[in-house]
Design an enzyme around this catalytic site. Structure first.
Site, PDB file in Angstrom:
ATOM      1  N   ASP A  35       1.414  -1.279  -0.297  1.00 29.11           N
ATOM      2  CA  ASP A  35      -0.150   0.642   0.251  1.00 29.11           C
ATOM      3  C   ASP A  35       0.409   1.402  -0.230  1.00 29.11           C
ATOM      4  O   ASP A  35       0.398   2.029  -0.589  1.00 29.11           O
ATOM      5  CB  ASP A  35      -1.177  -0.344   1.455  1.00 29.11           C
ATOM      6  CG  ASP A  35      -1.602  -0.898   1.274  1.00 29.11           C
ATOM      7  OD1 ASP A  35      -2.209  -1.657   0.105  1.00 29.11           O
ATOM      8  OD2 ASP A  35      -2.605  -0.966   2.105  1.00 29.11           O
ATOM      9  N   GLU A  37       3.602   1.149  -1.354  1.00 27.66           N
ATOM     10  CA  GLU A  37       4.163   2.210  -2.679  1.00 27.66           C
ATOM     11  C   GLU A  37       3.162   2.800  -3.627  1.00 27.66           C
ATOM     12  O   GLU A  37       2.630   4.184  -4.226  1.00 27.66           O
ATOM     13  CB  GLU A  37       4.717   1.541  -3.355  1.00 27.66           C
ATOM     14  CG  GLU A  37       5.170   0.814  -5.149  1.00 27.66           C
ATOM     15  CD  GLU A  37       6.170   1.885  -5.720  1.00 27.66           C
ATOM     16  OE1 GLU A  37       6.335   2.307  -5.906  1.00 27.66           O
ATOM     17  OE2 GLU A  37       7.130   2.508  -3.889  1.00 27.66           O
ATOM     18  N   TYR A  38       1.964   1.986  -3.261  1.00 26.43           N
ATOM     19  CA  TYR A  38       0.706   2.497  -3.942  1.00 26.43           C
ATOM     20  C   TYR A  38       0.094   4.357  -4.062  1.00 26.43           C
ATOM     21  O   TYR A  38       0.106   4.835  -4.919  1.00 26.43           O
ATOM     22  CB  TYR A  38      -0.125   1.632  -3.659  1.00 26.43           C
ATOM     23  CG  TYR A  38      -2.128   2.061  -4.761  1.00 26.43           C
ATOM     24  CD1 TYR A  38      -2.230   1.732  -6.322  1.00 26.43           C
ATOM     25  CD2 TYR A  38      -2.788   3.305  -4.377  1.00 26.43           C
ATOM     26  CE1 TYR A  38      -3.393   2.184  -6.737  1.00 26.43           C
ATOM     27  CE2 TYR A  38      -3.521   3.835  -4.984  1.00 26.43           C
ATOM     28  CZ  TYR A  38      -4.288   3.244  -6.294  1.00 26.43           C
ATOM     29  OH  TYR A  38      -4.792   3.664  -7.033  1.00 26.43           O
ATOM     30  N   ASP A  39       0.559   4.427  -2.560  1.00 26.63           N
ATOM     31  CA  ASP A  39       0.143   5.689  -2.080  1.00 26.63           C
ATOM     32  C   ASP A  39       1.273   6.831  -2.476  1.00 26.63           C
ATOM     33  O   ASP A  39       1.106   7.740  -2.498  1.00 26.63           O
ATOM     34  CB  ASP A  39       0.496   5.535  -0.884  1.00 26.63           C
ATOM     35  CG  ASP A  39      -0.834   4.807   0.376  1.00 26.63           C
ATOM     36  OD1 ASP A  39      -1.750   4.250  -0.818  1.00 26.63           O
ATOM     37  OD2 ASP A  39      -1.304   4.532   1.078  1.00 26.63           O
ATOM     38  N   GLU A 115     -24.322 -17.697  -8.453  1.00 24.42           N
ATOM     39  CA  GLU A 115     -23.668 -17.137  -7.670  1.00 24.42           C
ATOM     40  C   GLU A 115     -24.112 -16.467  -6.247  1.00 24.42           C
ATOM     41  O   GLU A 115     -25.040 -16.299  -6.178  1.00 24.42           O
ATOM     42  CB  GLU A 115     -23.909 -15.505  -8.918  1.00 24.42           C
ATOM     43  CG  GLU A 115     -23.413 -15.828 -10.060  1.00 24.42           C
ATOM     44  CD  GLU A 115     -24.855 -14.069 -11.154  1.00 24.42           C
ATOM     45  OE1 GLU A 115     -24.807 -13.874 -10.269  1.00 24.42           O
ATOM     46  OE2 GLU A 115     -24.325 -14.823 -11.736  1.00 24.42           O
ATOM     47  N   LYS A 117     -26.097 -14.308  -3.353  1.00 24.60           N
ATOM     48  CA  LYS A 117     -26.659 -13.272  -3.374  1.00 24.60           C
ATOM     49  C   LYS A 117     -26.038 -12.099  -2.774  1.00 24.60           C
ATOM     50  O   LYS A 117     -26.338 -11.817  -1.304  1.00 24.60           O
ATOM     51  CB  LYS A 117     -28.045 -13.426  -3.376  1.00 24.60           C
ATOM     52  CG  LYS A 117     -28.974 -12.250  -3.227  1.00 24.60           C
ATOM     53  CD  LYS A 117     -30.466 -13.237  -3.221  1.00 24.60           C
ATOM     54  CE  LYS A 117     -31.221 -11.330  -3.824  1.00 24.60           C
ATOM     55  NZ  LYS A 117     -31.356 -10.300  -2.797  1.00 24.60           N
ATOM     56  N   ASP A 119     -25.826  -8.817  -0.740  1.00 20.86           N
ATOM     57  CA  ASP A 119     -26.251  -7.806   0.178  1.00 20.86           C
ATOM     58  C   ASP A 119     -26.105  -6.202  -0.079  1.00 20.86           C
ATOM     59  O   ASP A 119     -25.498  -5.744   1.255  1.00 20.86           O
ATOM     60  CB  ASP A 119     -26.782  -8.376   1.815  1.00 20.86           C
ATOM     61  CG  ASP A 119     -27.832  -7.627   2.766  1.00 20.86           C
ATOM     62  OD1 ASP A 119     -28.674  -7.501   1.274  1.00 20.86           O
ATOM     63  OD2 ASP A 119     -27.850  -7.890   3.658  1.00 20.86           O
ATOM     64  N   TYR A 227     -22.684  -8.548 -11.729  1.00 18.99           N
ATOM     65  CA  TYR A 227     -23.378  -9.636 -11.673  1.00 18.99           C
ATOM     66  C   TYR A 227     -23.913 -10.207 -13.354  1.00 18.99           C
ATOM     67  O   TYR A 227     -24.832 -10.965 -13.582  1.00 18.99           O
ATOM     68  CB  TYR A 227     -23.977 -10.043 -10.687  1.00 18.99           C
ATOM     69  CG  TYR A 227     -25.259  -8.863 -10.861  1.00 18.99           C
ATOM     70  CD1 TYR A 227     -26.171  -8.557 -11.234  1.00 18.99           C
ATOM     71  CD2 TYR A 227     -25.141  -8.406  -9.419  1.00 18.99           C
ATOM     72  CE1 TYR A 227     -27.420  -7.550 -11.245  1.00 18.99           C
ATOM     73  CE2 TYR A 227     -26.791  -7.319  -9.176  1.00 18.99           C
ATOM     74  CZ  TYR A 227     -27.777  -6.825 -10.464  1.00 18.99           C
ATOM     75  OH  TYR A 227     -28.344  -5.831  -9.708  1.00 18.99           O
ATOM     76  N   LYS A 294     -28.989 -19.299 -12.096  1.00 15.82           N
ATOM     77  CA  LYS A 294     -29.176 -18.094 -13.762  1.00 15.82           C
ATOM     78  C   LYS A 294     -29.147 -19.543 -15.049  1.00 15.82           C
ATOM     79  O   LYS A 294     -28.396 -19.491 -14.466  1.00 15.82           O
ATOM     80  CB  LYS A 294     -28.726 -17.004 -13.893  1.00 15.82           C
ATOM     81  CG  LYS A 294     -28.835 -15.794 -12.831  1.00 15.82           C
ATOM     82  CD  LYS A 294     -27.945 -15.322 -13.623  1.00 15.82           C
ATOM     83  CE  LYS A 294     -27.560 -13.297 -12.656  1.00 15.82           C
ATOM     84  NZ  LYS A 294     -26.762 -12.463 -12.731  1.00 15.82           N
ATOM     85  N   LYS A 318     -33.343 -17.793  -1.319  1.00 12.35           N
ATOM     86  CA  LYS A 318     -32.643 -17.573   0.028  1.00 12.35           C
ATOM     87  C   LYS A 318     -32.519 -17.828   0.706  1.00 12.35           C
ATOM     88  O   LYS A 318     -32.387 -19.076   1.192  1.00 12.35           O
ATOM     89  CB  LYS A 318     -34.123 -16.661   0.132  1.00 12.35           C
ATOM     90  CG  LYS A 318     -34.659 -15.540  -0.673  1.00 12.35           C
ATOM     91  CD  LYS A 318     -33.575 -14.332  -0.916  1.00 12.35           C
ATOM     92  CE  LYS A 318     -33.015 -13.578   0.271  1.00 12.35           C
ATOM     93  NZ  LYS A 318     -34.129 -12.895   0.790  1.00 12.35           N
ATOM     94  N   CYS A 412     -17.587  -8.344  41.028  1.00 12.69           N
ATOM     95  CA  CYS A 412     -17.876  -9.366  40.097  1.00 12.69           C
ATOM     96  C   CYS A 412     -18.361 -10.610  40.832  1.00 12.69           C
ATOM     97  O   CYS A 412     -18.926 -10.871  41.668  1.00 12.69           O
ATOM     98  CB  CYS A 412     -16.448 -10.272  40.558  1.00 12.69           C
ATOM     99  SG  CYS A 412     -16.371 -12.037  39.381  1.00 12.69           S
ATOM    100  N   CYS A 415     -16.560 -13.741  41.759  1.00 14.79           N
ATOM    101  CA  CYS A 415     -15.585 -14.026  43.143  1.00 14.79           C
ATOM    102  C   CYS A 415     -16.110 -12.659  43.935  1.00 14.79           C
ATOM    103  O   CYS A 415     -14.918 -12.736  45.006  1.00 14.79           O
ATOM    104  CB  CYS A 415     -13.781 -13.652  42.730  1.00 14.79           C
ATOM    105  SG  CYS A 415     -13.614 -12.056  41.618  1.00 14.79           S
ATOM    106  N   CYS A 430     -13.636  -8.062  35.341  1.00 11.10           N
ATOM    107  CA  CYS A 430     -13.076  -7.878  37.192  1.00 11.10           C
ATOM    108  C   CYS A 430     -12.175  -7.871  37.943  1.00 11.10           C
ATOM    109  O   CYS A 430     -11.125  -8.035  36.749  1.00 11.10           O
ATOM    110  CB  CYS A 430     -13.201  -9.621  37.218  1.00 11.10           C
ATOM    111  SG  CYS A 430     -12.951 -10.565  39.199  1.00 11.10           S
ATOM    112  N   CYS A 436      -9.878 -14.837  40.700  1.00 10.89           N
ATOM    113  CA  CYS A 436     -11.257 -15.345  40.178  1.00 10.89           C
ATOM    114  C   CYS A 436     -10.980 -15.962  39.370  1.00 10.89           C
ATOM    115  O   CYS A 436     -10.080 -16.798  39.004  1.00 10.89           O
ATOM    116  CB  CYS A 436     -11.202 -14.420  39.224  1.00 10.89           C
ATOM    117  SG  CYS A 436     -13.055 -14.256  38.327  1.00 10.89           S
TER     118      CYS A 436
END
Length: 675
Positions: A35, A37-39, A115, A117, A119, A227, A294, A318, A412, A415, A430, A436
């Site tokens: 990351d 190097e990308y930055d 595939e 599903k 959410d 999709y 599908k 589902k 607690c 104990c 505690c 304990c």
């Protein structure tokens, strides 16, 4: 190299390179550069575009940060309706789905595409000549909202398609979602800022995508999987006649596609895929609520056609409901192995997520207050895979006068030690760590570990045996073990017993720093224990120190000081400490080190990355013993940074500030010099 190139050439080069890195990361799931190097490349491109604004194109990776806030979303009419799906809830309904296709589409073998599903939020992306020109929400299927500016901030969505064999105009449909890791970070920030957290990743994704200020969207960590396709125009490329192969084409053009997608050839394999995904649901990095099946043939899809708002050639199988309504009957409080006090909701049994649930976690006092839940309330509970069920909301419309407040214990329940709640921490604990019963095994294992009293032969399994057989109850009981009682344990021979007893005897002779460390006081590691021993020199002074006094010790802040103070305040803990001293545990008197023995006095060191030849706590302790303060972050006051493998932002900051940097080899050479 970049210094010898013209700005125009370098901007083009950087744009292509960054787009390639995005493709490797989001489409191939195979990042090839860290990351950092990308930055660095993004910063270079931003600098060039700042100096030469005329070189900034709408497709530049820098344009994902978001522009001016909108006042409202405009409406977009879809070129082709975005339909919803019919649902199946059991194998019989899936069989009916396949039967209807077989009756209308004649084929010896019928392929299907399976595939997960997702959410999230369905969106449409329109590319013309390979450039992203428009993005819209599904809306009512006919008209959606123009979210182009926000979608451009999602790094997973390419601003420009790869290659040159894509259609002149192509609409790509998919799901914008928020991975669990980013959802957790978002909610953690919300809680830290006293804001209401999101209920689930779908709500978080929808709320983030519909921000009028795209800069906010850019910070939310949204992702995308395609999709399907919608409208396709132009003759530059022929789309495959297979839904699965079309998704592979999209992937080739740089569009992310869910790696879980499979092509199958029977109902049995569709059901097997469903069961497999359902089993692995909790381990996936994103939320899903079923499987979409599908018909794979595009020609077959056209033959099947549509009903009013759904295609006949696709169906969503589902998963069992993960949220249900029930009543909170009572709340009990459990003590974990580290002393954390967790409220557990006792519920009227309800079937959710495929099992009957009667208990759910309430996490902590803050969560109870956030939910505003009371005993007797009707609540919505959620169960995701093997995750412990939790209460997500209260149905206020069902609340009546019979509800009662949930009272968090001050002592607690195991104990009777005081419950410690440090300001800034969500968890109550505690404070009877050595005494304990709920924390017994963990306390003894830590006490006998290598960095503590280092009792050879007293490993985790033997500690479990000794506690289960009720031969020891506190760390002090280790020193009263005898051979006769040890031989009653399974797989305990005379030689093993003798070896253990010799190790116990040797462990009596330790150092003050190790003794403080072995007590298991929260957040008191080796370095802090060493600083405490050097600062106070005697146990009585540590045990009676105020929180203000403790904070004068290097590496001890307010929270750590309170942990130490509360630990010694508990009579149960003090009794165990006295028993240890009575059993003969001892150490040489701590002497005040001379200036020659503190060559790093006045210096501030930071350790980052992975060390291979020693543990980080061990390194911190040794550096502290030489007089340096070991801090957690780099600043202008940092003297030296120890950079192990995979050192990240701290190393970059140290280099920017001109801080002296040592690798692990250099650290070991320095420590050897002062041994």
């Amino acid at each position: 190299m970049s210094q010898t190139l013209s700005p125009n050439v370098r901007v083009t080069q950087l744009t292509e390179q960054l787009n390639e890195y995005n493709y490797q990361y989001y489409v191939l799931d195979n990042p090839t550069v860290p990351d950092a190097e990308y930055d660095r490349l993004i910063r270079e491109l931003q600098q060039l575009e700042s100096e030469h604004p005329e070189l900034t194109s709408p497709q530049s990776p820098t344009q994902r940060v978001g522009g001016e806030a909108l006042t409202a979303f405009s409406q977009i009419t879809h070129l082709k309706p975005m339909l919803s799906l019919d649902n199946a809830f059991d194998d019989d309904e899936m069989q009916d789905f396949v039967r209807k296709i077989s009756e209308k589409v004649v084929s010896k073998t019928q392929a299907y595409c399976c595939e997960p599903k997702l959410d999230g939020l369905a969106v449409s992306l329109l590319y013309e000549q390979g450039q992203l020109v428009r993005a819209a929400t599904r809306g009512d299927g006919l008209v959606g909202e123009d979210i182009t500016v926000n979608v451009k901030t999602i790094a997973a969505i390419p601003l420009t398609l790869r290659g040159n064999d894509f259609p002149d105009q192509i609409e790509i449909r998919g799901e914008v979602f928020m991975p669990f890791a980013n959802f957790d970070k978002l909610n953690q920030r919300a809680l830290e800022n006293n804001e209401k957290p999101f209920a689930n990743p779908r709500n978080a994704a929808a709320g983030s995508l519909r921000q009028l200020d795209s800069k906010i969207t850019a910070q939310r960590g949204l992702s995308f999987y395609a999709y399907s396709t919608g409208v396709v125009n132009g003759e530059r490329a022929a789309m495959a006649n297979s839904h699965f192969e079309q998704l592979q084409q999209l992937k080739m053009w740089g569009v992310p596609v869910c790696p879980e997608i499979q092509q199958v050839d029977s109902l049995e394999k569709m059901i097997a895929y469903y069961q497999d995904i359902l089993t692995r649901r909790a381990s996936l990095p994103y939320e899903i609520d079923g499987v979409v099946n599908k018909l794979d043939s595009i020609e077959g899809q056209q033959t099947m056609g549509f009903v009013a708002k759904a295609p006949r050639w696709a169906i969503a199988y589902k998963f069992p409901a993960q949220e249900e309504l029930t009543q909170l009957l009572d709340v009990e409080f459990q003590v974990g192995r580290t002393g954390a006090i967790t409220p557990v909701a006792r519920l009227a049994p309800v079937f959710v997520g495929g099992v009957t649930v009667s208990n759910a976690t309430l996490h902590n006092r803050d969560e109870i207050e956030r939910l505003g839940v009371k005993i007797g309330d009707h609540v919505v509970i959620r169960r995701a895979g093997d995750v412990i069920p939790q209460i997500v909301s209260v149905v206020m419309a069902k609340r009546d006068e019979s509800v009662t407040n949930i009272e968090f214990p001050e002592r607690c329940p195991v104990c009777d030690s005081e419950v410690e709640r440090i300001e800034g921490e969500a968890v109550a604990r505690c404070s009877g760590g050595l005494f304990c019963a709920a924390q017994r095994k963990e306390a003894i294992k830590h006490f006998s570990s290598r960095k503590a009293l280092d009792i050879d032969g007293l490993g985790d399994k033997l500690v479990d045996q000794l506690v289960d057989a009720e031969l020891i109850q506190t760390p002090a009981d280790i020193f009263s073990l005898d051979k006769e009682r040890l031989l009653t344990l399974e797989r305990m021979g005379e030689k093993k017993a003798d070896k253990l007893l010799n190790a116990v005897e040797q462990a009596k002779h330790t150092t003050f720093a190790k003794f403080l460390y072995c007590l298991g006081i929260r957040e008191v590691g080796e370095a802090t224990a060493a600083n405490l021993s050097q600062h106070y020199q005697t146990l009585d002074k540590v045990a009676t120190a105020s929180t203000e006094s403790l904070q004068r010790v290097d590496d001890v802040g307010e929270i750590v000081a309170k942990h130490i103070f509360y630990f010694f305040k508990q009579s149960h803990n003090q009794e165990v400490v006295d028993a240890l001293l009575g059993a003969g545990v001892n150490w040489a008197e701590v002497h005040q080190r001379s200036e020659d023995e503190l060559p790093l006095k006045g210096q501030t060191w930071v350790i980052t990355g992975t060390l291979n030849q020693m543990k980080r706590d061990e390194a911190k302790a040794k550096i502290a013993q030489l007089g340096a303060k070991v801090a957690g972050s780099v600043s202008k006051n940092t003297t030296t940074l120890v950079a192990g493998e995979k050192a990240g932002s701290k190393l970059t900051k140290a280099q920017d500030l001109g801080v002296n940097v040592l690798d692990e080899t250099g650290l070991i050479e320095l420590l050897t010099q002062y041994e």
